[in-house]
Write a protein that holds these residues in place. Structure first.
Motif, PDB file in Angstrom:
ATOM      1  N   UNK A  19     -71.522 -32.590 -12.434  1.00 62.50           N
ATOM      2  CA  UNK A  19     -71.982 -32.749 -11.624  1.00 62.50           C
ATOM      3  C   UNK A  19     -73.056 -33.854 -11.713  1.00 62.50           C
ATOM      4  N   UNK A  20     -73.365 -34.197 -12.911  1.00 64.77           N
ATOM      5  CA  UNK A  20     -74.365 -35.193 -13.396  1.00 64.77           C
ATOM      6  C   UNK A  20     -75.708 -34.840 -12.808  1.00 64.77           C
ATOM      7  N   UNK A  21     -75.986 -33.516 -12.739  1.00 62.86           N
ATOM      8  CA  UNK A  21     -77.207 -32.686 -12.687  1.00 62.86           C
ATOM      9  C   UNK A  21     -77.803 -32.228 -13.759  1.00 62.86           C
ATOM     10  N   UNK A  22     -79.240 -32.208 -13.973  1.00 69.94           N
ATOM     11  CA  UNK A  22     -79.939 -31.621 -15.091  1.00 69.94           C
ATOM     12  C   UNK A  22     -79.672 -30.015 -14.996  1.00 69.94           C
ATOM     13  N   UNK A  23     -79.654 -29.664 -16.081  1.00 73.24           N
ATOM     14  CA  UNK A  23     -79.105 -28.133 -16.535  1.00 73.24           C
ATOM     15  C   UNK A  23     -80.572 -27.468 -16.811  1.00 73.24           C
ATOM     16  N   UNK A  31     -71.552 -18.549 -22.213  1.00 69.76           N
ATOM     17  CA  UNK A  31     -72.091 -18.700 -20.954  1.00 69.76           C
ATOM     18  C   UNK A  31     -72.738 -20.362 -20.621  1.00 69.76           C
ATOM     19  N   UNK A  32     -73.654 -20.428 -21.907  1.00 73.33           N
ATOM     20  CA  UNK A  32     -74.542 -21.645 -21.585  1.00 73.33           C
ATOM     21  C   UNK A  32     -73.561 -22.956 -21.805  1.00 73.33           C
ATOM     22  N   UNK A  33     -72.484 -22.766 -22.473  1.00 74.26           N
ATOM     23  CA  UNK A  33     -71.593 -23.876 -22.458  1.00 74.26           C
ATOM     24  C   UNK A  33     -70.847 -24.315 -21.048  1.00 74.26           C
ATOM     25  N   UNK A  34     -70.585 -23.150 -20.596  1.00 70.44           N
ATOM     26  CA  UNK A  34     -70.087 -23.246 -19.337  1.00 70.44           C
ATOM     27  C   UNK A  34     -70.856 -23.862 -18.221  1.00 70.44           C
ATOM     28  N   UNK A  35     -71.988 -23.317 -18.243  1.00 71.35           N
ATOM     29  CA  UNK A  35     -73.284 -23.974 -17.497  1.00 71.35           C
ATOM     30  C   UNK A  35     -73.519 -25.667 -17.686  1.00 71.35           C
ATOM     31  N   UNK A  36     -73.543 -25.948 -19.060  1.00 68.64           N
ATOM     32  CA  UNK A  36     -73.742 -27.250 -19.320  1.00 68.64           C
ATOM     33  C   UNK A  36     -72.531 -28.043 -18.964  1.00 68.64           C
TER      34      UNK A  36
END
Length: 554
Positions: A80-84, A69-74
């Motif tokens: 998107x070039x946005x912070x995670x 799940x974290x890999x998908x969010x990353x």
């Protein structure tokens, strides 16, 4: 659990010194906070991995199932070039996976410093920190952070941090909710339903400097706690913040006393008899507020045929605590045969009549001035309460035992083994959140036997059973009759003989039992939810988002 010098102590971990230097190079003030000695460690690491103790027992924090799940969010953040934002670092390997799957900055937040230290002891962060790919955010610094389109909560921690995501760019008044177990999550949820933001404050596990930062950084409009805590009101008052406590449990030494009276400190008690001691302790506003329940959580639990007892009792035997309190009480007694003889006589009389609480008056009569002397010498300790714990345990054992042949099943601590030796079906402990809803939904009749020293309250058990749609046979009291309609929403008993007779009656009349249970469930939903009680507090204190009529908003 591991302590200083233990092989699993984070300060002896392979990455501790390296990470301390790396964090200090980026932010010396942050390093001082992260690597400070802690008054209480909620996390421990051993050969089985990382375990975290939010309340009573340690729970494993394993990143294996969490990593996908974290890999998908990353990956989404990278596209998107946005912070995670990673809310809860877990064991640490998931954080490594996140850095490997995004080119964007990874911001890791955690409010428990012991979890931070467990990670900092074993996982080197220096390279990612130096490259600007990793940023660490601690505790209250999450409040006021900008809104984030990409965030992820560690699944092992998410049930304890439902409030965290709303703090990213959130608006509205904020309440610091003191960490704890029963009623805490439900009162916080009731505030959030009224437009508040909440922050879980584990004050006992943080050093003084971090606790001061929590108050300064979050700028709370309220501090809310379940059961009184020493020092909270005074600290909050120095920042101009009101405090409110809801007392739901008995104590042997009374409420936490304030070092000075605080007008902005409010205390609500489940027991009307406790209002005088609360005023004497320095609370500026006190009021009676009965216990309550979370109706949806209990009603949604599944019925389990394996828990379908004919007659059920779920609760503490008080045997162990009674023995411990008795030993403590005897150790506090002044020397002299007259004192000991008077106390023993008072106990004998109390044990001959377990239908009413009379030990305080008996002690005052037989050993005048003893309770006052003990309280003055030992921080307000109530000798009658200490001695009464064992009386209360004997009462439960004696009054439940005659129900053995009617199908009694008991859940609770090891003290119930005393009844199990005589044929009572004892099933072991039951977790309040996981097991109780299913038991209350499944058993036919639930017996309520209150604690001998507080027969003037309606117990949490009554509210929870009714919320689950269960049928309750509760000990009669004026408070019970004021909150419910005996005979229509539950039924009551006054003596053990009457209890046994009513159990037999309702086992023979399941339809009558079901109709009463349904009416009781409707009453709890309408009038006795925790959200309803919080609405009462909010209206009393004039808090934003609460209407004067205490009705929750649609």
């Amino acid at each position: 659990p591991p302590g200083p010098g233990d092989p699993w102590d984070p300060t002896r971990g392979p990455a501790w010194d390296e990470n301390r230097a790396a964090v200090a190079a980026v932010d010396p003030a942050l390093a001082a906070r992260l690597f400070a000695p802690l008054p209480a460690a909620r996390a421990r690491r051993d050969a089985q991995g990382l375990a975290w103790r939010p309340y009573r027992g340690h729970h494993p924090v394993d990143d294996t199932a969490a990593t996908p799940g974290l890999v998908a969010a990353a990956t989404a953040a990278a596209e998107a070039g946005a912070p995670l934002w990673v809310l809860g670092p877990g064991e640490g390997t998931a954080r490594v996976a996140a850095l490997a799957h995004t080119v964007a900055e990874v911001v890791v937040w955690e409010c428990d410093l012991s979890l931070w230290q467990a990670l900092l002891g074993w996982h080197p962060l220096g390279a990612a920190l130096a490259a600007g790919r990793l940023r660490l955010v601690v505790g209250p610094d999450l409040v006021g952070a900008p809104a984030a389109a990409h965030w992820w909560v560690h699944p092992a921690l998410a049930p304890y941090r439902p409030w965290a995501p709303a703090l990213l760019g959130g608006q509205g008044p904020l309440a610091l909710v003191l960490a704890g177990e029963l009623f805490v999550a439900d009162t916080a949820a009731a505030l959030r339903d009224r437009g508040w933001r909440t922050y879980g404050w584990d004050r006992e596990a943080l050093p003084p400097a971090e606790n001061a930062r929590v108050l300064e950084t979050t700028a709370p409009a309220l501090v809310l706690g379940i059961n009184t805590r020493a020092g909270v009101c005074e600290d909050a008052d120095e920042h101009g913040v009101p405090t409110v406590f809801w007392e739901i449990d008995p104590t042997t030494d009374g409420p936490a006393r304030l070092a000075r009276p605080v007008a902005r400190a409010a205390a609500y008690s489940y027991r009307a008899a406790n209002l005088g001691p609360l005023r004497a302790a320095g609370y500026g506003r006190v009021a009676h507020l009965p216990l309550a329940t979370a109706p949806a959580r209990f009603a949604e639990a599944p019925r389990d045929p394996a828990l379908g007892a004919a007659v059920a009792f779920v609760g503490a035997s008080m045997v162990e605590s009674g023995q411990r309190c008795m030993a403590e009480a005897l150790a506090l007694l002044p020397s002299g045969p007259r004192v000991r003889a008077g106390v023993e006589r008072a106990l004998q009389i109390q044990l001959q009549d377990l239908g009413r609480w009379q030990l305080p008056g008996l002690l005052d009569q037989l050993v005048p001035g003893l309770r006052a002397r003990v309280a003055a010498a030992h921080g307000g300790t109530d000798l009658a309460m200490l001695l009464g714990e064992q009386c209360a345990a004997l009462r439960r054992l004696r009054w439940l035992a005659p129900l053995k042949d009617l199908g009694l099943v008991v859940w609770g601590d090891a003290g119930w083994e005393l009844l199990a030796r005589h044929g009572v079906d004892w099933r072991g402990p039951a977790d309040h959140f996981r097991d109780l809803p299913r038991i209350y939904r499944s058993a036919a009749i639930h017996v309520d036997i209150g604690r001998l020293y507080q027969l003037d309250i309606v117990t949490m058990r009554v509210f929870d059973v009714l919320a689950a749609g269960g049928f309750v046979l509760a000990e009669h009291s004026p408070e019970l009759a004021a909150l419910f309609a005996p005979g229509r929403e539950l039924d009551t008993w006054r003596t053990p003989a009457e209890l046994r007779e009513k159990v037999r009656h309702y086992l023979r009349h399941p339809d009558h039992r079901a109709a009463i249970a349904a009416a009781g469930q409707r009453r709890v939903r309408a009038d006795h939810s925790i959200a309803r009680r919080v609405a009462r507090i909010g209206a009393d204190l004039g808090l934003p988002g609460f209407l004067d009529d205490t009705e929750p908003r649609p």
